[in-house]
Design a protein around this motif. Structure first.
Motif, PDB file in Angstrom:
ATOM      1  N   GLY A  81       0.468  13.224   9.633  1.00  0.00           N
ATOM      2  CA  GLY A  81       0.238  12.690   8.292  1.00  0.00           C
ATOM      3  C   GLY A  81       1.457  12.777   7.396  1.00  0.00           C
ATOM      4  O   GLY A  81       1.311  12.804   6.173  1.00  0.00           O
ATOM      5  N   CYS A  82       2.634  12.812   7.992  1.00  0.00           N
ATOM      6  CA  CYS A  82       3.854  12.988   7.200  1.00  0.00           C
ATOM      7  C   CYS A  82       4.101  11.847   6.206  1.00  0.00           C
ATOM      8  O   CYS A  82       4.777  12.047   5.206  1.00  0.00           O
ATOM      9  N   LEU A  83       3.578  10.676   6.478  1.00  0.00           N
ATOM     10  CA  LEU A  83       3.795   9.538   5.573  1.00  0.00           C
ATOM     11  C   LEU A  83       2.573   9.258   4.696  1.00  0.00           C
ATOM     12  O   LEU A  83       2.577   8.318   3.906  1.00  0.00           O
ATOM     13  N   ARG A  84       1.564  10.072   4.817  1.00  0.00           N
ATOM     14  CA  ARG A  84       0.306   9.841   4.105  1.00  0.00           C
ATOM     15  C   ARG A  84       0.486   9.798   2.589  1.00  0.00           C
ATOM     16  O   ARG A  84      -0.149   9.013   1.901  1.00  0.00           O
ATOM     17  N   PHE A  85       1.361  10.650   2.049  1.00  0.00           N
ATOM     18  CA  PHE A  85       1.502  10.709   0.593  1.00  0.00           C
ATOM     19  C   PHE A  85       2.148   9.456   0.015  1.00  0.00           C
ATOM     20  O   PHE A  85       1.896   9.118  -1.143  1.00  0.00           O
ATOM     21  N   TYR A  86       2.971   8.775   0.790  1.00  0.00           N
ATOM     22  CA  TYR A  86       3.487   7.489   0.322  1.00  0.00           C
ATOM     23  C   TYR A  86       2.325   6.525   0.063  1.00  0.00           C
ATOM     24  O   TYR A  86       2.290   5.842  -0.953  1.00  0.00           O
ATOM     25  N   ILE A  87       1.378   6.494   0.981  1.00  0.00           N
ATOM     26  CA  ILE A  87       0.224   5.594   0.861  1.00  0.00           C
ATOM     27  C   ILE A  87      -0.654   6.024  -0.315  1.00  0.00           C
ATOM     28  O   ILE A  87      -1.102   5.186  -1.110  1.00  0.00           O
ATOM     29  N   ILE A  88      -0.892   7.329  -0.443  1.00  0.00           N
ATOM     30  CA  ILE A  88      -1.738   7.831  -1.528  1.00  0.00           C
ATOM     31  C   ILE A  88      -1.133   7.480  -2.886  1.00  0.00           C
ATOM     32  O   ILE A  88      -1.839   7.005  -3.787  1.00  0.00           O
ATOM     33  N   PHE A  89       0.163   7.690  -3.042  1.00  0.00           N
ATOM     34  CA  PHE A  89       0.785   7.378  -4.330  1.00  0.00           C
ATOM     35  C   PHE A  89       0.876   5.880  -4.573  1.00  0.00           C
ATOM     36  O   PHE A  89       0.820   5.432  -5.718  1.00  0.00           O
ATOM     37  N   ALA A  90       1.006   5.092  -3.520  1.00  0.00           N
ATOM     38  CA  ALA A  90       0.988   3.632  -3.702  1.00  0.00           C
ATOM     39  C   ALA A  90      -0.369   3.192  -4.241  1.00  0.00           C
ATOM     40  O   ALA A  90      -0.447   2.353  -5.154  1.00  0.00           O
ATOM     41  N   VAL A  91      -1.437   3.763  -3.719  1.00  0.00           N
ATOM     42  CA  VAL A  91      -2.776   3.444  -4.226  1.00  0.00           C
ATOM     43  C   VAL A  91      -2.927   3.921  -5.667  1.00  0.00           C
ATOM     44  O   VAL A  91      -3.497   3.213  -6.506  1.00  0.00           O
ATOM     45  N   MET A 122      -0.575   4.134  -7.846  1.00  0.00           N
ATOM     46  CA  MET A 122       0.175   3.201  -8.699  1.00  0.00           C
ATOM     47  C   MET A 122      -0.631   1.928  -8.909  1.00  0.00           C
ATOM     48  O   MET A 122      -0.610   1.341  -9.988  1.00  0.00           O
ATOM     49  N   LEU A 123      -1.364   1.496  -7.896  1.00  0.00           N
ATOM     50  CA  LEU A 123      -2.210   0.308  -8.057  1.00  0.00           C
ATOM     51  C   LEU A 123      -3.374   0.571  -9.015  1.00  0.00           C
ATOM     52  O   LEU A 123      -3.833  -0.342  -9.702  1.00  0.00           O
ATOM     53  N   LEU A 124      -3.827   1.810  -9.089  1.00  0.00           N
ATOM     54  CA  LEU A 124      -4.886   2.153 -10.036  1.00  0.00           C
ATOM     55  C   LEU A 124      -4.407   2.042 -11.488  1.00  0.00           C
ATOM     56  O   LEU A 124      -5.224   1.913 -12.400  1.00  0.00           O
ATOM     57  N   LEU A 125      -3.091   2.075 -11.675  1.00  0.00           N
ATOM     58  CA  LEU A 125      -2.551   1.887 -13.025  1.00  0.00           C
ATOM     59  C   LEU A 125      -2.844   0.486 -13.565  1.00  0.00           C
ATOM     60  O   LEU A 125      -2.782   0.267 -14.771  1.00  0.00           O
ATOM     61  N   PRO A 171       2.865  -1.822 -11.744  1.00  0.00           N
ATOM     62  CA  PRO A 171       2.122  -1.124 -10.684  1.00  0.00           C
ATOM     63  C   PRO A 171       2.343  -1.719  -9.289  1.00  0.00           C
ATOM     64  O   PRO A 171       2.509  -0.976  -8.314  1.00  0.00           O
ATOM     65  N   ILE A 172       2.379  -3.027  -9.191  1.00  0.00           N
ATOM     66  CA  ILE A 172       2.588  -3.648  -7.876  1.00  0.00           C
ATOM     67  C   ILE A 172       4.000  -3.389  -7.375  1.00  0.00           C
ATOM     68  O   ILE A 172       4.201  -3.067  -6.197  1.00  0.00           O
ATOM     69  N   ALA A 173       4.992  -3.492  -8.257  1.00  0.00           N
ATOM     70  CA  ALA A 173       6.379  -3.212  -7.858  1.00  0.00           C
ATOM     71  C   ALA A 173       6.523  -1.759  -7.406  1.00  0.00           C
ATOM     72  O   ALA A 173       7.181  -1.478  -6.396  1.00  0.00           O
ATOM     73  N   SER A 174       5.891  -0.844  -8.117  1.00  0.00           N
ATOM     74  CA  SER A 174       5.960   0.579  -7.746  1.00  0.00           C
ATOM     75  C   SER A 174       5.299   0.827  -6.393  1.00  0.00           C
ATOM     76  O   SER A 174       5.834   1.561  -5.555  1.00  0.00           O
ATOM     77  N   ALA A 175       4.142   0.220  -6.185  1.00  0.00           N
ATOM     78  CA  ALA A 175       3.444   0.385  -4.905  1.00  0.00           C
ATOM     79  C   ALA A 175       4.281  -0.197  -3.768  1.00  0.00           C
ATOM     80  O   ALA A 175       4.364   0.405  -2.688  1.00  0.00           O
TER      81      ALA A 175
END
Length: 170
Positions: free
Chosen positions: A74-84, A86-89, A124-128
Motif C-alpha cells: 500500500g505504499c502508493l495508497r496515500f496518493y490516491i486517498i489525497f487525490a480523492v 482534493m476532489l472533495l474540495l 481540485p481537479i488539477a491537484s488530484a
C-alpha cells in the motif's frame, strides 16, 4: 516565467492558503509513505545474500525475490486517498459560493456561464491529477529500481503483467 494567479481559479473570497497547505502536506506525506517500498525492498534484497566467510558476501541463487506488487503493498495508497480528498474540495467550492461569500448570485449573472464551474473545478481537479501523476511516476521509479537492482537469477518472470493483474483484480 509567469506566475499563475490561483485566485482566478477559485471561488471569490476563499482563503487559498489552507488549500495550498493541505495539498503540500498531502503530497509530501504521500511521498514519505511511499518510501516504505525501498525500505522493504532493500531488506528483502539483503536476504538474497549470505556470508560464505567473514566479510565475503555471495548471492544465494536458490532464493527468489517476492513479486514487485507484494513488496509495493500500500505504499502508493496515500496518493490516491489525497487525490480523492482534493476532489472533495469541489463540494466545498460550490458550497462556498452559496454559504461563504454568497457570490452565487453574481456568478449566475456573469456573461460566461462556465465561470462558476471553472472556479469550482479547476484547482481540485488539477491537484488530484498532480497527485495521480506523482503516484504513477513513483510507481515507475520503484519498478525500475526493482527490475534493475534485483539479480536476474532471483527474479520471477512477468513482473509487469503481475502488477497489472493485481491492480485490476483489487
Amino acid at each position: 516565467m509567469k506566475k499563475i494567479d490561483l485566485a482566478r481559479h477559485a471561488p471569490p473570497g476563499i482563503k487559498l492558503e489552507w488549500e495550498k497547505q493541505f495539498f503540500v502536506v498531502g503530497w509530501v506525506g504521500s511521498a514519505l509513505v511511499s518510501l516504505g517500498f525501498p525500505v522493504k525492498y532493500f531488506n528483502l534484497y539483503s536476504d538474497l545474500y549470505f556470508y560464505s566467510a567473514p566479510g565475503v558476501r555471495e548471492l544465494d541463487v536458490t532464493r527468489v525475490m517476492p513479486d514487485f506488487y507484494e513488496i509495493l503493498g500500500g505504499c502508493l495508497r496515500f496518493y490516491i486517498i489525497f487525490a480523492v480528498c482534493m476532489l472533495l474540495l469541489i463540494v466545498y467550492h460550490y458550497a462556498f459560493h452559496y454559504l461563504g461569500s454568497k457570490s452565487i448570485y453574481t456568478m449566475r449573472r456573469l456573461p460566461n456561464k462556465w465561470e462558476l464551474h471553472r472556479r469550482c473545478l479547476t484547482l481540485p481537479i488539477a491537484s488530484a491529477l498532480i497527485l495521480l501523476i506523482s503516484a504513477a511516476v513513483t510507481l515507475l521509479l520503484w519498478f525500475g529500481i526493482y527490475m534493475l537492482c534485483t539479480p536476474e537469477q532471483c527474479l520471477m518472470p512477468d513482473q509487469w503483467t503481475k502488477l497489472w493483474e493485481a491492480i485490476l483484480h483489487a
